[in-house]
Design a protein around this motif. Sequence first.
Motif, PDB file in Angstrom:
ATOM      1  N   PHE A  84      11.134  -7.726   1.813  1.00 17.72           N
ATOM      2  CA  PHE A  84       9.312  -7.236   1.735  1.00 17.72           C
ATOM      3  C   PHE A  84       9.507  -7.122  -0.010  1.00 17.72           C
ATOM      4  CE2 PHE A  84       9.768  -4.889   5.492  1.00 17.72           C
ATOM      5  CZ  PHE A  84       7.788  -4.527   6.450  1.00 17.72           C
ATOM      6  N   ASP A 125       7.716 -10.372   6.796  1.00 14.62           N
ATOM      7  CA  ASP A 125       6.522 -10.079   7.164  1.00 14.62           C
ATOM      8  C   ASP A 125       5.383 -10.377   6.856  1.00 14.62           C
ATOM      9  OD1 ASP A 125       4.885  -7.674   6.830  1.00 14.62           O
ATOM     10  OD2 ASP A 125       4.391  -7.360   4.885  1.00 14.62           O
ATOM     11  N   ASP A 137      -4.756  -6.981   3.849  1.00 17.95           N
ATOM     12  CA  ASP A 137      -3.522  -7.584   4.495  1.00 17.95           C
ATOM     13  C   ASP A 137      -4.434  -9.120   4.852  1.00 17.95           C
ATOM     14  OD1 ASP A 137      -2.055  -4.843   4.713  1.00 17.95           O
ATOM     15  OD2 ASP A 137      -1.729  -5.413   6.682  1.00 17.95           O
ATOM     16  N   SER A 172       2.428  -8.338  10.537  1.00 20.47           N
ATOM     17  CA  SER A 172       1.937  -6.479  10.306  1.00 20.47           C
ATOM     18  C   SER A 172       0.523  -6.553   9.629  1.00 20.47           C
ATOM     19  CB  SER A 172       3.100  -5.379   8.975  1.00 20.47           C
ATOM     20  OG  SER A 172       2.501  -6.389   8.002  1.00 20.47           O
ATOM     21  N   LYS A 202       0.040  -1.635  15.197  1.00 18.47           N
ATOM     22  CA  LYS A 202      -0.271  -1.031  14.101  1.00 18.47           C
ATOM     23  C   LYS A 202      -1.237  -0.213  14.316  1.00 18.47           C
ATOM     24  CE  LYS A 202       0.288  -1.909  10.292  1.00 18.47           C
ATOM     25  NZ  LYS A 202       1.163  -2.964   8.258  1.00 18.47           N
ATOM     26  N   PHE A 207       1.951   7.775   7.004  1.00 16.39           N
ATOM     27  CA  PHE A 207       2.317   7.555   6.447  1.00 16.39           C
ATOM     28  C   PHE A 207       3.572   6.124   5.733  1.00 16.39           C
ATOM     29  CE2 PHE A 207       2.912  10.256  10.155  1.00 16.39           C
ATOM     30  CZ  PHE A 207       3.535  11.653   9.993  1.00 16.39           C
ATOM     31  N   TYR A 208       2.517   5.285   5.548  1.00 13.29           N
ATOM     32  CA  TYR A 208       3.046   4.249   4.305  1.00 13.29           C
ATOM     33  C   TYR A 208       2.353   4.389   3.602  1.00 13.29           C
ATOM     34  CZ  TYR A 208       1.157   2.494   9.652  1.00 13.29           C
ATOM     35  OH  TYR A 208       1.622   1.319  10.082  1.00 13.29           O
ATOM     36  N   PHE A 211       5.641   3.510   1.016  1.00 15.80           N
ATOM     37  CA  PHE A 211       5.790   2.146   0.985  1.00 15.80           C
ATOM     38  C   PHE A 211       5.108   1.282   0.282  1.00 15.80           C
ATOM     39  CE2 PHE A 211       4.639  -2.454   2.307  1.00 15.80           C
ATOM     40  CZ  PHE A 211       5.836  -2.560   3.049  1.00 15.80           C
ATOM     41  N   ARG A 212       3.918   1.754   0.341  1.00 14.65           N
ATOM     42  CA  ARG A 212       2.822   1.340  -0.331  1.00 14.65           C
ATOM     43  C   ARG A 212       3.308   1.574  -1.711  1.00 14.65           C
ATOM     44  NH1 ARG A 212      -2.609   3.079   3.279  1.00 14.65           N
ATOM     45  NH2 ARG A 212      -2.116   1.580   5.145  1.00 14.65           N
ATOM     46  N   LYS A 225      -7.577   0.509   5.751  1.00 14.56           N
ATOM     47  CA  LYS A 225      -7.414  -0.662   6.579  1.00 14.56           C
ATOM     48  C   LYS A 225      -7.728   0.101   8.371  1.00 14.56           C
ATOM     49  CE  LYS A 225      -3.554  -1.994   3.588  1.00 14.56           C
ATOM     50  NZ  LYS A 225      -2.141  -2.446   3.700  1.00 14.56           N
ATOM     51  N   LYS A 256       3.778   0.903  15.102  1.00  8.30           N
ATOM     52  CA  LYS A 256       4.319   1.696  13.870  1.00  8.30           C
ATOM     53  C   LYS A 256       3.651   2.406  13.583  1.00  8.30           C
ATOM     54  CE  LYS A 256       4.438  -0.690   9.655  1.00  8.30           C
ATOM     55  NZ  LYS A 256       4.304  -1.541   8.223  1.00  8.30           N
ATOM     56  N   VAL A 281       8.692   4.948   9.506  1.00 10.39           N
ATOM     57  CA  VAL A 281       8.294   4.363   8.562  1.00 10.39           C
ATOM     58  C   VAL A 281       8.905   4.688   6.771  1.00 10.39           C
ATOM     59  CG1 VAL A 281       7.036   2.870   9.780  1.00 10.39           C
ATOM     60  CG2 VAL A 281       6.015   5.059   9.014  1.00 10.39           C
ATOM     61  N   TYR A 321      14.849   2.388   7.318  1.00 13.38           N
ATOM     62  CA  TYR A 321      15.393   2.731   5.791  1.00 13.38           C
ATOM     63  C   TYR A 321      16.951   3.313   5.931  1.00 13.38           C
ATOM     64  CZ  TYR A 321      10.665   0.391   4.821  1.00 13.38           C
ATOM     65  OH  TYR A 321       9.546   0.554   4.830  1.00 13.38           O
TER      66      TYR A 321
HETATM   67  C1  PBG Z   1       1.360  -4.024   5.111  1.00 11.94           C
HETATM   68  C2  PBG Z   1       2.287  -3.192   6.015  1.00 11.94           C
HETATM   69  C3  PBG Z   1       2.991  -2.062   5.794  1.00 11.94           C
HETATM   70  C4  PBG Z   1       4.086  -1.975   6.311  1.00 11.94           C
HETATM   71  C5  PBG Z   1       4.665  -2.795   6.211  1.00 11.94           C
HETATM   72  N1  PBG Z   1       4.070  -3.900   6.023  1.00 11.94           N
HETATM   73  C6  PBG Z   1       1.883  -0.874   4.498  1.00 11.94           C
HETATM   74  C7  PBG Z   1       0.680  -0.914   5.469  1.00 11.94           C
HETATM   75  O1  PBG Z   1      -0.286  -1.385   6.494  1.00 11.94           O
HETATM   76  O2  PBG Z   1      -0.235  -0.714   4.497  1.00 11.94           O
HETATM   77  C8  PBG Z   1       4.367   0.022   6.085  1.00 11.94           C
HETATM   78  C9  PBG Z   1       6.221   0.222   6.577  1.00 11.94           C
HETATM   79  C10 PBG Z   1       6.980   1.576   5.698  1.00 11.94           C
HETATM   80  O3  PBG Z   1       5.770   2.491   5.876  1.00 11.94           O
HETATM   81  O4  PBG Z   1       7.774   1.533   6.107  1.00 11.94           O
HETATM   82  N2  PBG Z   1       1.447  -5.748   5.524  1.00 11.94           N
END
Ligand code: PBG
Length: 332
Positions: A84, A125, A137, A172, A202, A207-208, A211-212, A225, A256, A281, A321
């Motif tokens: 990523f 990704d 996305d 994704s 997805k 929970f993301y 990551f963001r 989203k 996911k 995630v 992770y």
């Molecule tokens: C976005 C994407 C996301 C994750 C993987 N690819 C976040 C989102 O959809 O906003 C999340 C992965 C994670 O939280 O570990 N394409």
Amino acid sequence: MKPTVAPFPAARLRRTRQSPAIRALVRQSSLSVDDLIWPIFVRAGEDMEEPVPSMPGVVRRTVDRAAIAATEAAALGIPAICIFPYTAQDDRTEDCAEAWSPDNLSNRAIRAIKAAAPDIAVMTDVALDPYNINGHDGFVVDGEIINDETVEALVRMTLAQAEAGADIIGPSDMMDGRIGAMRAALEAQGHRNVMILSYAAKYASAFYGPFRDAVGASGALTGDKKTYQMDPGNSDEALRLVQRDLSEGADMVMVKPGMPYLDICRRVKDSFGAPTFAYQVSGEYAMIRAAALNGWIDGEKAMLESLLAFKRAGCDGILSYFAPEAARLLNG
Ligand code: PBG
């Protein structure tokens, strides 16, 4: 199959829990290093890494360091690594052109990892969010995330990743029709053996969050989203999505997030028998890590238990992770 219930004391169910040997003998599910895919974050620069504050223990690495990490993961027996990118601010634009640049961060990382550790599978990704000025996305026109134009861009992105040497493409994005379009383009360009692991089910999830932060998209995201990611209340729709993606040419499918959606993993596995993965995630990682760092749970045990639960729910593997840490514990 209806279990027969023998009366006590014929049925002392504790008998098969009496010792480690007997528990091992009757255990239905097990976790192995073979089950793990390790997601990593890459950033620009050389020979450095920086921590992701909301994911203690996780870093963003420069490409050279990513190649070293991949070598270490391969030595631990981890079968796949997933890249990523933390894209520079200047490379985030409305047209997302950096997404299919042959020399973008992600494609450079693919090449460096394939050169350093040719045997570990490299997963990518596919989604526009790391390159999009608004964090979505897909392309945004008048507030709408437009599907078909986005799919064309995702196909360009896919081909660039395949050219760089990716083994597994990981869309994704949750646009409709992207798997078929990507499969057709890969076939047409001679990338017959490049696989697609579709993020089929997805969910639009809280929970993301970490990551963001890790990919620098938190501040950028306008709105949510929910018009493309699934509603957390739905379950049948996950099956329709998996069926659709498999029929369009996905080789493997993903659910996911992971832990709050184990019921979906089970339904998907039972319905299709396809290679099924779950993504534990960032928010799931952060919860376990934070509780462990506070001394509130035993982090190692909770981590291994959470990963085993995915296997029990029918998953063939888990993106986590925790992968290197889990691998070290599993390797003893
Ligand atoms: C976005 C994407 C996301 C994750 C993987 N690819 C976040 C989102 O959809 O906003 C999340 C992965 C994670 O939280 O570990 N394409």
